[in-house]
Design an enzyme around this catalytic site. Structure first.
Site, PDB file in Angstrom:
ATOM      1  N   SER A 153      92.331  15.183  16.569  1.00 28.41           N
ATOM      2  CA  SER A 153      93.665  15.330  17.152  1.00 28.41           C
ATOM      3  C   SER A 153      94.803  15.319  16.149  1.00 28.41           C
ATOM      4  CB  SER A 153      93.896  14.189  18.153  1.00 28.41           C
ATOM      5  OG  SER A 153      93.798  12.946  17.480  1.00 28.41           O
ATOM      6  N   GLY A 198      96.016  15.158  11.599  1.00 28.97           N
ATOM      7  CA  GLY A 198      95.687  15.150  10.176  1.00 28.97           C
ATOM      8  C   GLY A 198      94.611  16.144   9.792  1.00 28.97           C
ATOM      9  N   TYR A 199      93.665  15.675   8.993  1.00 28.92           N
ATOM     10  CA  TYR A 199      92.621  16.562   8.471  1.00 28.92           C
ATOM     11  C   TYR A 199      91.652  17.041   9.553  1.00 28.92           C
ATOM     12  CZ  TYR A 199      93.809  16.158   3.512  1.00 28.92           C
ATOM     13  OH  TYR A 199      94.429  16.282   2.291  1.00 28.92           O
ATOM     14  N   ASP A 239      86.608   6.176  22.741  1.00 29.39           N
ATOM     15  CA  ASP A 239      86.170   5.514  21.511  1.00 29.39           C
ATOM     16  C   ASP A 239      84.894   6.153  20.945  1.00 29.39           C
ATOM     17  OD1 ASP A 239      85.595   3.853  19.448  1.00 29.39           O
ATOM     18  OD2 ASP A 239      85.117   2.102  20.695  1.00 29.39           O
ATOM     19  N   TYR A 281      88.779   9.868   0.151  1.00 25.50           N
ATOM     20  CA  TYR A 281      89.879   9.934  -0.814  1.00 25.50           C
ATOM     21  C   TYR A 281      89.497   9.104  -2.028  1.00 25.50           C
ATOM     22  CZ  TYR A 281      94.460   9.779  -2.967  1.00 25.50           C
ATOM     23  OH  TYR A 281      95.498   9.913  -3.860  1.00 25.50           O
ATOM     24  N   TYR A 333      93.160   1.267  -3.419  1.00 22.21           N
ATOM     25  CA  TYR A 333      92.325   2.218  -2.678  1.00 22.21           C
ATOM     26  C   TYR A 333      90.898   2.264  -3.228  1.00 22.21           C
ATOM     27  CZ  TYR A 333      91.314   5.741   0.728  1.00 22.21           C
ATOM     28  OH  TYR A 333      90.770   6.371   1.803  1.00 22.21           O
ATOM     29  N   VAL A 343     100.516  13.305   3.908  1.00 21.55           N
ATOM     30  CA  VAL A 343     101.158  12.366   4.829  1.00 21.55           C
ATOM     31  C   VAL A 343     100.488  12.486   6.191  1.00 21.55           C
ATOM     32  CG1 VAL A 343     103.330  11.627   5.862  1.00 21.55           C
ATOM     33  CG2 VAL A 343     103.339  12.760   3.631  1.00 21.55           C
TER      34      VAL A 343
HETATM   35  P1  NAD Z   1      94.768  10.634  11.097  1.00 24.71           P
HETATM   36  O1  NAD Z   1      95.322   9.280  11.346  1.00 24.71           O
HETATM   37  O2  NAD Z   1      95.717  11.775  10.984  1.00 24.71           O
HETATM   38  O3  NAD Z   1      93.675  11.023  12.238  1.00 24.71           O
HETATM   39  C1  NAD Z   1      92.673  10.111  12.608  1.00 24.71           C
HETATM   40  C2  NAD Z   1      91.862  10.671  13.762  1.00 24.71           C
HETATM   41  O4  NAD Z   1      90.874   9.704  14.134  1.00 24.71           O
HETATM   42  C3  NAD Z   1      92.678  10.962  15.030  1.00 24.71           C
HETATM   43  O5  NAD Z   1      92.187  12.142  15.643  1.00 24.71           O
HETATM   44  C4  NAD Z   1      92.363   9.768  15.935  1.00 24.71           C
HETATM   45  O6  NAD Z   1      92.495  10.033  17.331  1.00 24.71           O
HETATM   46  C5  NAD Z   1      90.910   9.557  15.559  1.00 24.71           C
HETATM   47  N1  NAD Z   1      90.410   8.227  15.918  1.00 24.71           N
HETATM   48  C6  NAD Z   1      90.807   7.018  15.458  1.00 24.71           C
HETATM   49  N2  NAD Z   1      90.070   6.042  16.040  1.00 24.71           N
HETATM   50  C7  NAD Z   1      89.199   6.644  16.878  1.00 24.71           C
HETATM   51  C8  NAD Z   1      88.179   6.194  17.744  1.00 24.71           C
HETATM   52  N3  NAD Z   1      87.874   4.885  17.862  1.00 24.71           N
HETATM   53  N4  NAD Z   1      87.509   7.104  18.480  1.00 24.71           N
HETATM   54  C9  NAD Z   1      87.792   8.428  18.395  1.00 24.71           C
HETATM   55  N5  NAD Z   1      88.718   8.926  17.550  1.00 24.71           N
HETATM   56  C10 NAD Z   1      89.412   8.048  16.812  1.00 24.71           C
HETATM   57  O7  NAD Z   1      93.846  10.485   9.790  1.00 24.71           O
HETATM   58  P2  NAD Z   1      93.619  11.389   8.483  1.00 24.71           P
HETATM   59  O8  NAD Z   1      94.543  10.900   7.415  1.00 24.71           O
HETATM   60  O9  NAD Z   1      93.577  12.829   8.817  1.00 24.71           O
HETATM   61  O10 NAD Z   1      92.178  10.872   8.043  1.00 24.71           O
HETATM   62  C11 NAD Z   1      90.991  11.545   8.380  1.00 24.71           C
HETATM   63  C12 NAD Z   1      89.979  11.356   7.254  1.00 24.71           C
HETATM   64  O11 NAD Z   1      90.504  11.984   6.072  1.00 24.71           O
HETATM   65  C13 NAD Z   1      89.721   9.889   6.890  1.00 24.71           C
HETATM   66  O12 NAD Z   1      88.374   9.715   6.553  1.00 24.71           O
HETATM   67  C14 NAD Z   1      90.588   9.699   5.642  1.00 24.71           C
HETATM   68  O13 NAD Z   1      90.130   8.676   4.803  1.00 24.71           O
HETATM   69  C15 NAD Z   1      90.409  11.074   5.002  1.00 24.71           C
HETATM   70  N6  NAD Z   1      91.429  11.381   3.973  1.00 24.71           N
HETATM   71  C16 NAD Z   1      92.755  11.217   4.239  1.00 24.71           C
HETATM   72  C17 NAD Z   1      93.677  11.478   3.216  1.00 24.71           C
HETATM   73  C18 NAD Z   1      95.166  11.294   3.459  1.00 24.71           C
HETATM   74  O14 NAD Z   1      95.936  11.322   2.481  1.00 24.71           O
HETATM   75  N7  NAD Z   1      95.598  11.167   4.688  1.00 24.71           N
HETATM   76  C19 NAD Z   1      93.251  11.915   1.956  1.00 24.71           C
HETATM   77  C20 NAD Z   1      91.888  12.121   1.746  1.00 24.71           C
HETATM   78  C21 NAD Z   1      90.973  11.835   2.759  1.00 24.71           C
END
Ligand code: NAD
Length: 392
Positions: A50, A52-53, A111, A225, A235, A272
């Site tokens: 939903s 971010g990545y 969840d 990351y 980190y 972000v």
């Molecule tokens: P985000 O906060 O944008 O999105 C997190 C997602 O997880 C959302 O869709 C949320 O609904 C879902 N979620 C959380 N708890 C849940 C649950 N219990 N059940 C079902 N869904 C659940 O996060 P993001 O920053 O896009 O991170 C995603 C991955 O990318 C992570 O593994 C993060 O470590 C990795 N990552 C992030 C970055 C960064 O700078 N943001 C950099 C490199 C890697």
């Protein structure tokens, strides 16, 4: 109602349905504008779909690869008087846009750590896609209840071993200050690994495999990351790094069971998102990094990173680092970028922030996550929080 941002620390408690729809629409425009991605998986499961990545992965799969998708996320629905979480609006906007191009998009909310959600997802795959060729694990969560023991674990964002003093940023006030972070207890470290490590990813793949919904030759990716030594104290060499190391273990275990190419950890750049905004040091590192990468013409957000992952990096022969990971953080960690970030880091203060860093860009990206500040959205207009407007 007129919906405005309401920011509390590192979260915004409101979200704008029209703005979220525009955000999704613009990301789709970026991918569609680059044309079709040949050879992409056509049936995709995205866990954490939903925001971010994960959202970017779902968009690239459908609008670059022509894929049908099942997505899982944990979001809050709206009421008559309260907005939904941004991810809820993003999901509705994505489903509407996918329908326009004749692609299936089934979203489950709840969840993902639970057995019930795994069973419901398997049913949704069987009913709608038959099997999946690609599973993207992009969850970022603060807490996990273990489905076998019922124990609830919390992740802690803390250093290991000894206290560390780090520079950080109050993004509201634009103030740079030093703070001392206390080290994690062994329980806190174990809790972080239980929430953000590889066990749940392995459980998902085992459940999907046992149910027969993984297509022959399927692949699964999980995002990590690593970052630069400026963020390592909080980190990579800290509780979160321990959890991310556990992803490498899990990837190797899945490969051992299901095939030499079945699972890869992908290291992505700092962007972000809701998850990253909550980590001390990371926003300060981010504002300096973004300014440097923008000046060098190398800046990417979620959609640009994930588009490059599927369009170029995963198209060629597998290029892996020494731990068997795919690297998309190559531009962030390149010597010219890091040398310049470190040069600025040594001089960064509240006074030098406007000259050396891009706080305005960070704030704009943060608001955009919640659907605010997007061109083409009338923020003065009355908006029903239960309706996500279609973007023409
Ligand atoms: P985000 O906060 O944008 O999105 C997190 C997602 O997880 C959302 O869709 C949320 O609904 C879902 N979620 C959380 N708890 C849940 C649950 N219990 N059940 C079902 N869904 C659940 O996060 P993001 O920053 O896009 O991170 C995603 C991955 O990318 C992570 O593994 C993060 O470590 C990795 N990552 C992030 C970055 C960064 O700078 N943001 C950099 C490199 C890697």
């Amino acid at each position: 109602m007129i919906i405005e941002p309401r920011i509390r620390g590192f979260i915004c408690t409101t979200a704008h349905p029209g703005g979220c729809a525009m955000n999704v629409h613009q990301q789709i425009g970026y991918v569609a504008g680059k044309g079709e991605i040949p050879g992409m998986a056509k049936r995709v499961l995205v866990l954490g779909c939903s925001a971010g990545y994960g959202l970017a992965s779902r968009i690239v799969a459908t609008f670059g690869g022509g894929a049908d998708t099942v997505g899982v996320s944990f979001e809050k629905a709206p009421s008559e008087t309260k907005t939904a979480s941004a991810g809820w609006y993003n999901n509705r906007a994505f489903e509407a846009e996918a329908a326009k191009v004749g692609r299936k998009a089934v979203t489950l909310d709840g969840d993902a750590f639970s057995d019930e959600m795994k069973a419901a997802t398997i049913k949704a795959i069987a009913d709608n896609l038959g099997q999946v060729d690609l599973v993207v694990y992009s969850m970022a969560a603060p807490v996990r209840t273990h489905p076998r023991t019922g124990e609830t674990f919390r992740s802690a964002i803390k250093p290991l071993g000894a206290p560390v003093t780090v520079k950080t940023l109050n993004t509201d006030k634009g103030e740079v200050f030093e703070t001392e972070l206390q080290p994690a207890t062994p329980e806190e470290t174990a809790g972080t690994v239980a929430v953000m490590g590889g066990e749940d990813w392995e459980m998902w793949i085992a459940a999907l495999s046992e149910a027969g919904v993984l297509a022959p030759g399927f692949k699964t990716l999980s995002y990590t990351y690593i970052g630069s030594e400026l963020t390592w104290p909080i980190y990579w060499k800290a509780t979160l790094g321990k959890a991310k190391e556990d992803l490498d273990r899990a990837a190797a275990a899945i490969r051992a069971r299901l095939g030499a190419h079945a699972a890869r950890v992908v290291s992505l750049k700092a962007v972000v998102t809701q998850a990253s905004s909550a980590i001390p040091v990371v926003p300060l590192y981010g504002v300096v990094l973004f300014k440097v990468m923008k000046e060098m013409g190398l800046h990417e957000g979620c959609i640009e990173q994930i588009d490059r992952l599927f369009r170029t990096v995963l198209q060629g022969p597998e290029a892996l680092d020494e731990a068997g990971r795919v690297r998309l953080d190559d531009w962030e960690l390149s010597a010219p970028v890091q040398d310049e970030v470190k040069r600025r880091w040594a001089r960064i203060s509240t006074e030098t922030l406007p000259e050396l860093a891009d706080l305005a860009g960070f704030r704009a990206d943060f608001l955009k996550i919640f659907g605010f500040g997007l061109a083409g959205v009338d923020y003065g207009a009355e908006q029903n929080p239960q309706v996500v407007p279609a973007i023409a």
